[in-house]
Design an enzyme around this catalytic site. Structure first.
Site, PDB file in Angstrom:
ATOM      1  N   TYR A  13       0.839  -1.202   0.000  1.00 32.35           N
ATOM      2  CA  TYR A  13       0.000   0.000   0.000  1.00 32.35           C
ATOM      3  C   TYR A  13       0.874   1.252   0.000  1.00 32.35           C
ATOM      4  CZ  TYR A  13      -3.090   3.604   1.918  1.00 32.35           C
ATOM      5  OH  TYR A  13      -3.779   4.777   2.141  1.00 32.35           O
ATOM      6  N   HIS A  20     -15.002   4.700  -5.020  1.00 36.11           N
ATOM      7  CA  HIS A  20     -14.079   3.672  -4.516  1.00 36.11           C
ATOM      8  C   HIS A  20     -13.294   4.159  -3.297  1.00 36.11           C
ATOM      9  CE1 HIS A  20     -14.076   1.208  -8.533  1.00 36.11           C
ATOM     10  NE2 HIS A  20     -15.190   1.083  -7.839  1.00 36.11           N
ATOM     11  N   CYS A  32      -4.918   0.776  15.789  1.00 37.72           N
ATOM     12  CA  CYS A  32      -6.134   1.492  16.162  1.00 37.72           C
ATOM     13  C   CYS A  32      -6.123   1.756  17.674  1.00 37.72           C
ATOM     14  CB  CYS A  32      -7.348   0.641  15.777  1.00 37.72           C
ATOM     15  SG  CYS A  32      -8.901   1.347  16.333  1.00 37.72           S
TER      16      CYS A  32
END
Ligand code: OAD
Length: 292
Positions: free
Chosen positions: A85, A158, A188
């Protein structure tokens, strides 16, 4: 010798680029409203690779598609997905809007200043009053907004790589956007699972409200309005179905470096890079508007 601009809107692929650009500009200059559907080709001249180019496409490697392009890949191999990514994200982070993004925004402004998009008596037109351009984009790069299209009129079907959420529960996560992504995925603060982009992966549904706005932007188009399909192969549904939703009398125009799955169903096909073709169309639209 190039063929003359046909009176009817039909300008197939064998017409010259000049003829196609002239026909596209005339249709847009006469249109009350314009909805554009854009894909990766729109951002190619900003230095962002498309998905299906056999040489440089993001999905040329099936492993990347399986592990970085699906929710299971992110769950099973979050570290590997994150490092892929980052390679996808960092060129987007560094990218600037190209002449095509800027020209599309300027076309919207030219339409607005000549009175296009003014509310009519229909409920749907009133709901979308004032601004005549809608951009439905499959791109996650925020370049339409940077190029000048107001945020409210860009529908990111998207998602976006400028928003993140956690893999396990989808909690929104703030990741600073003033520097490249960290080397490993942040955790998180609520549940400890790793971050992923708030972009749609294969097998996932599209964000509901955004999809409804995108559908409306197509379905609301009526006679003389334009649907402009730019730089997309049309291979990913449901986004690929959007141009088929506009009503009768809508002029459908495609700008693409190559013929795509859409080309045969278009009224006008402009074959070329969008960063070169859109500024030429804009220049001609401005001339035609000045003559009005
Ligand atoms: P594709 O890679 O499938 O198609 C890119 C299209 O852009 C092709 O039709 C090219 O011919 C065209 N193209 C390339 N360079 C161009 C240029 N400079 N000017 C104009 N056209 C050019 O990309 P998308 O159609 O955007 O989804 O792919 C759709 C979706 O597939 C993406 O949003 C992504 C991917 O999986 C998700 O990530 C959910």
């Amino acid at each position: 010798m190039s063929k003359a601009v046909p009176a009817a809107a039909t300008v197939p692929a064998d017409y010259s680029l000049d003829v196609a650009i002239e026909a596209a500009a005339r249709a847009i200059a006469a249109a009350p409203r314009l909805t554009a559907l854009t894909g990766a080709g729109m951002s190619a001249e900003s230095g962002i690779n498309t998905f299906r180019d056999p040489e440089v496409g993001v999905w040329r490697n099936w492993l990347a598609l399986a592990l970085f392009g699906t929710p299971n890949g992110w769950r099973w191999t979050p570290g590997w997905a994150w490092s892929n990514y980052r390679r996808f994200h960092d060129p987007i982070f560094a990218a600037e809007p190209n002449d095509g993004h800027r020209a599309l925004a300027a076309i919207g402004e030219a339409m607005q200043s000549s009175g296009a998009g003014t509310p009519t008596t229909t409920a749907s037109a009133t709901a979308t009053s004032g601004y005549p351009l809608r951009v439905v984009t499959q791109n996650v790069d925020y370049l339409h907004q940077c190029g000048g299209v107001p945020d409210a009129f860009v529908h990111e079907v998207h998602g976006s790589v400028f928003r993140h959420r956690c893999i396990a529960k989808g909690h929104p996560m703030e990741i600073p956007q003033d520097a490249p992504l960290p080397a490993s995925a942040p955790k998180c603060p609520q549940c400890g699972s790793r971050a992923r982009p708030d972009a749609v992966l294969f097998t996932e549904s599209l964000p509901g409200a955004t999809w409804e706005s995108a559908e409306r932007a197509m379905r609301d188009l009526g006679p003389k309005d334009c649907c402009l399909v730019i730089g997309t192969s049309g291979s990913v549904y449901p986004a690929a179905s959007l141009p088929g939703m506009c009503g009768r009398g809508v002029v459908k125009i495609e700008i693409n470096a190559d013929e795509s799955g859409y080309t045969g169903g278009m009224d006008i096909f402009v074959k070329g890079p969008s960063a070169q073709c859109l500024p030429r169309i804009l220049a001609r639209v401005l001339e035609l508007k000045a003559e009005e």
